[in-house]
Design a protein around this motif. Structure first.
Motif, PDB file in Angstrom:
ATOM      1  N   ASP A 288       0.833  -1.207   0.000  1.00 20.76           N
ATOM      2  CA  ASP A 288       0.000   0.000   0.000  1.00 20.76           C
ATOM      3  C   ASP A 288       0.868   1.258   0.000  1.00 20.76           C
ATOM      4  OD1 ASP A 288      -2.390  -1.362  -0.041  1.00 20.76           O
ATOM      5  OD2 ASP A 288      -2.912  -0.935   2.044  1.00 20.76           O
ATOM      6  N   GLU A 289       1.885   1.272   0.841  1.00 29.35           N
ATOM      7  CA  GLU A 289       2.777   2.440   0.909  1.00 29.35           C
ATOM      8  C   GLU A 289       3.464   2.689  -0.429  1.00 29.35           C
ATOM      9  OE1 GLU A 289       3.319   4.998   3.040  1.00 29.35           O
ATOM     10  OE2 GLU A 289       1.551   4.124   4.005  1.00 29.35           O
ATOM     11  N   GLU A 290       3.926   1.623  -1.065  1.00 31.13           N
ATOM     12  CA  GLU A 290       4.570   1.770  -2.379  1.00 31.13           C
ATOM     13  C   GLU A 290       3.594   2.356  -3.394  1.00 31.13           C
ATOM     14  OE1 GLU A 290       6.063  -2.088  -3.451  1.00 31.13           O
ATOM     15  OE2 GLU A 290       7.562  -2.072  -1.840  1.00 31.13           O
ATOM     16  N   ALA A 291       2.369   1.850  -3.417  1.00 31.96           N
ATOM     17  CA  ALA A 291       1.373   2.310  -4.387  1.00 31.96           C
ATOM     18  C   ALA A 291       0.940   3.744  -4.110  1.00 31.96           C
ATOM     19  CB  ALA A 291       0.159   1.388  -4.372  1.00 31.96           C
ATOM     20  N   LEU A 292       0.855   4.099  -2.835  1.00 33.58           N
ATOM     21  CA  LEU A 292       0.359   5.425  -2.466  1.00 33.58           C
ATOM     22  C   LEU A 292       1.443   6.492  -2.423  1.00 33.58           C
ATOM     23  CD1 LEU A 292      -2.099   4.287   0.325  1.00 33.58           C
ATOM     24  CD2 LEU A 292      -2.696   5.135  -1.953  1.00 33.58           C
ATOM     25  N   ALA A 293       2.691   6.108  -2.607  1.00 37.34           N
ATOM     26  CA  ALA A 293       3.804   7.053  -2.510  1.00 37.34           C
ATOM     27  C   ALA A 293       3.653   8.222  -3.478  1.00 37.34           C
ATOM     28  CB  ALA A 293       5.130   6.335  -2.739  1.00 37.34           C
ATOM     29  N   VAL A 294       2.964   8.016  -4.569  1.00 31.27           N
ATOM     30  CA  VAL A 294       2.785   9.055  -5.580  1.00 31.27           C
ATOM     31  C   VAL A 294       1.796  10.133  -5.120  1.00 31.27           C
ATOM     32  CG1 VAL A 294       0.956   7.840  -6.829  1.00 31.27           C
ATOM     33  CG2 VAL A 294       2.473   9.390  -8.064  1.00 31.27           C
ATOM     34  N   LEU A 295       1.007   9.841  -4.074  1.00 30.58           N
ATOM     35  CA  LEU A 295      -0.020  10.777  -3.603  1.00 30.58           C
ATOM     36  C   LEU A 295       0.408  11.515  -2.345  1.00 30.58           C
ATOM     37  CD1 LEU A 295      -3.165   8.462  -3.948  1.00 30.58           C
ATOM     38  CD2 LEU A 295      -2.333  10.169  -5.586  1.00 30.58           C
ATOM     39  N   ALA A 296       0.001  12.769  -2.266  1.00 31.28           N
ATOM     40  CA  ALA A 296       0.201  13.555  -1.045  1.00 31.28           C
ATOM     41  C   ALA A 296      -0.770  13.047   0.024  1.00 31.28           C
ATOM     42  CB  ALA A 296      -0.061  15.035  -1.335  1.00 31.28           C
ATOM     43  N   PRO A 297      -0.474  13.264   1.310  1.00 28.94           N
ATOM     44  CA  PRO A 297      -1.370  12.777   2.369  1.00 28.94           C
ATOM     45  C   PRO A 297      -2.832  13.180   2.188  1.00 28.94           C
ATOM     46  CG  PRO A 297       0.687  13.530   3.326  1.00 28.94           C
ATOM     47  CD  PRO A 297       0.733  13.896   1.859  1.00 28.94           C
ATOM     48  N   GLY A 298      -3.084  14.409   1.798  1.00 26.93           N
ATOM     49  CA  GLY A 298      -4.462  14.848   1.580  1.00 26.93           C
ATOM     50  C   GLY A 298      -5.119  14.107   0.437  1.00 26.93           C
ATOM     51  N   GLU A 299      -4.370  13.828  -0.607  1.00 29.38           N
ATOM     52  CA  GLU A 299      -4.901  13.071  -1.741  1.00 29.38           C
ATOM     53  C   GLU A 299      -5.221  11.638  -1.324  1.00 29.38           C
ATOM     54  OE1 GLU A 299      -2.705  15.096  -5.583  1.00 29.38           O
ATOM     55  OE2 GLU A 299      -1.512  13.781  -4.279  1.00 29.38           O
ATOM     56  N   ARG A 300      -4.357  11.055  -0.505  1.00 26.34           N
ATOM     57  CA  ARG A 300      -4.602   9.699  -0.011  1.00 26.34           C
ATOM     58  C   ARG A 300      -5.934   9.642   0.733  1.00 26.34           C
ATOM     59  NH1 ARG A 300       0.935   7.140   2.473  1.00 26.34           N
ATOM     60  NH2 ARG A 300       2.281   7.587   0.696  1.00 26.34           N
ATOM     61  N   ALA A 301      -6.169  10.619   1.581  1.00 24.86           N
ATOM     62  CA  ALA A 301      -7.411  10.650   2.364  1.00 24.86           C
ATOM     63  C   ALA A 301      -8.626  10.773   1.451  1.00 24.86           C
ATOM     64  CB  ALA A 301      -7.372  11.798   3.377  1.00 24.86           C
ATOM     65  N   VAL A 302      -8.536  11.615   0.431  1.00 24.26           N
ATOM     66  CA  VAL A 302      -9.655  11.798  -0.498  1.00 24.26           C
ATOM     67  C   VAL A 302      -9.918  10.504  -1.268  1.00 24.26           C
ATOM     68  CG1 VAL A 302     -10.398  13.001  -2.606  1.00 24.26           C
ATOM     69  CG2 VAL A 302      -9.389  14.291  -0.715  1.00 24.26           C
ATOM     70  N   VAL A 303      -8.873   9.889  -1.809  1.00 30.14           N
ATOM     71  CA  VAL A 303      -9.040   8.641  -2.557  1.00 30.14           C
ATOM     72  C   VAL A 303      -9.643   7.571  -1.649  1.00 30.14           C
ATOM     73  CG1 VAL A 303      -7.801   6.753  -3.704  1.00 30.14           C
ATOM     74  CG2 VAL A 303      -7.250   9.124  -4.263  1.00 30.14           C
ATOM     75  N   HIS A 304      -9.145   7.465  -0.425  1.00 35.69           N
ATOM     76  CA  HIS A 304      -9.659   6.472   0.525  1.00 35.69           C
ATOM     77  C   HIS A 304     -11.144   6.688   0.789  1.00 35.69           C
ATOM     78  CE1 HIS A 304     -10.147   4.600   4.575  1.00 35.69           C
ATOM     79  NE2 HIS A 304      -9.526   3.629   3.935  1.00 35.69           N
ATOM     80  N   THR A 305     -11.530   7.910   1.032  1.00 42.41           N
ATOM     81  CA  THR A 305     -12.930   8.237   1.305  1.00 42.41           C
ATOM     82  C   THR A 305     -13.813   7.902   0.102  1.00 42.41           C
ATOM     83  OG1 THR A 305     -12.343   9.963   2.872  1.00 42.41           O
ATOM     84  CG2 THR A 305     -14.531  10.120   1.866  1.00 42.41           C
ATOM     85  N   LEU A 306     -13.357   8.246  -1.087  1.00 42.32           N
ATOM     86  CA  LEU A 306     -14.150   7.976  -2.287  1.00 42.32           C
ATOM     87  C   LEU A 306     -14.256   6.477  -2.565  1.00 42.32           C
ATOM     88  CD1 LEU A 306     -12.836  10.855  -4.583  1.00 42.32           C
ATOM     89  CD2 LEU A 306     -15.015  10.746  -3.338  1.00 42.32           C
ATOM     90  N   LEU A 307     -13.178   5.747  -2.383  1.00 38.55           N
ATOM     91  CA  LEU A 307     -13.228   4.290  -2.574  1.00 38.55           C
ATOM     92  C   LEU A 307     -14.168   3.640  -1.558  1.00 38.55           C
ATOM     93  CD1 LEU A 307      -9.489   3.467  -3.356  1.00 38.55           C
ATOM     94  CD2 LEU A 307     -11.431   3.368  -4.950  1.00 38.55           C
TER      95      LEU A 307
END
Length: 157
Positions: A117-136
């Motif tokens: 997960d960390e490897e895949a999410l490394a391209v996203l900023a923390p705020g982007e990670r939270a938004v993607v997580h919420t939308l998924l």
């Protein structure tokens, strides 16, 4: 409906499938080092989260076929990682519990998944990670609510 010549990358379903395919391939490869399949990993984790769960319920939550999950659970029982016991009030339902060695392997597998997960999410900023997580979460709550703990996520923003 889009243009007939529109590239598939303009569609969310295509992008989601590509991400799932890449992540699934990476997960299967990483779990091989632990002698686990994705179905077996899911079975172990769900028994940790919900002791006494049945293989049929794990299949509903994960999207694996009951046959695939049954085979995964059988393999884990044969390896001494899961144990079966009869449900106290339903002879047709078999409850699953994790053994000590199963719990240890589940913990190691969780570490593998967290690293992926960390490897895949490394391209996203923390705020982007939270938004993607919420939308998924919101999409999954609509498409397969059995996959989530009991809570209403459709209104999450």
């Amino acid at each position: 409906m889009g243009r007939p010549d529109a590239h598939p990358s303009t569609r969310m379903g295509y992008l989601a499938w590509q991400v799932v395919h890449v992540m699934g391939t990476r997960l299967e490869r990483a779990l091989r080092s632990l002698n686990l399949t994705a179905a077996q990993h899911n079975a172990l984790q769900h028994v940790v989260w919900s002791p006494g769960i049945s293989a049929a319920e794990i299949a509903r939550r994960t999207g694996f076929t009951p046959q695939s999950m049954g085979a995964a659970v059988n393999a884990l029982v044969d390896r001494g990682l899961l144990a079966r016991r009869e449900h106290p009030s339903s002879r047709r339902t078999v409850q699953l519990s994790i053994t000590d060695s199963g719990a240890q392997l589940a913990e190691r597998a969780r570490g593998v998944v967290e690293r992926l997960d960390e490897e895949a999410l490394a391209v996203l900023a923390p705020g982007e990670r939270a938004v993607v997580h919420t939308l998924l979460l919101r999409m999954l709550a609509e498409l397969n609510p059995d996959a989530l703990p009991t809570m209403d996520l459709r209104g999450t923003s």
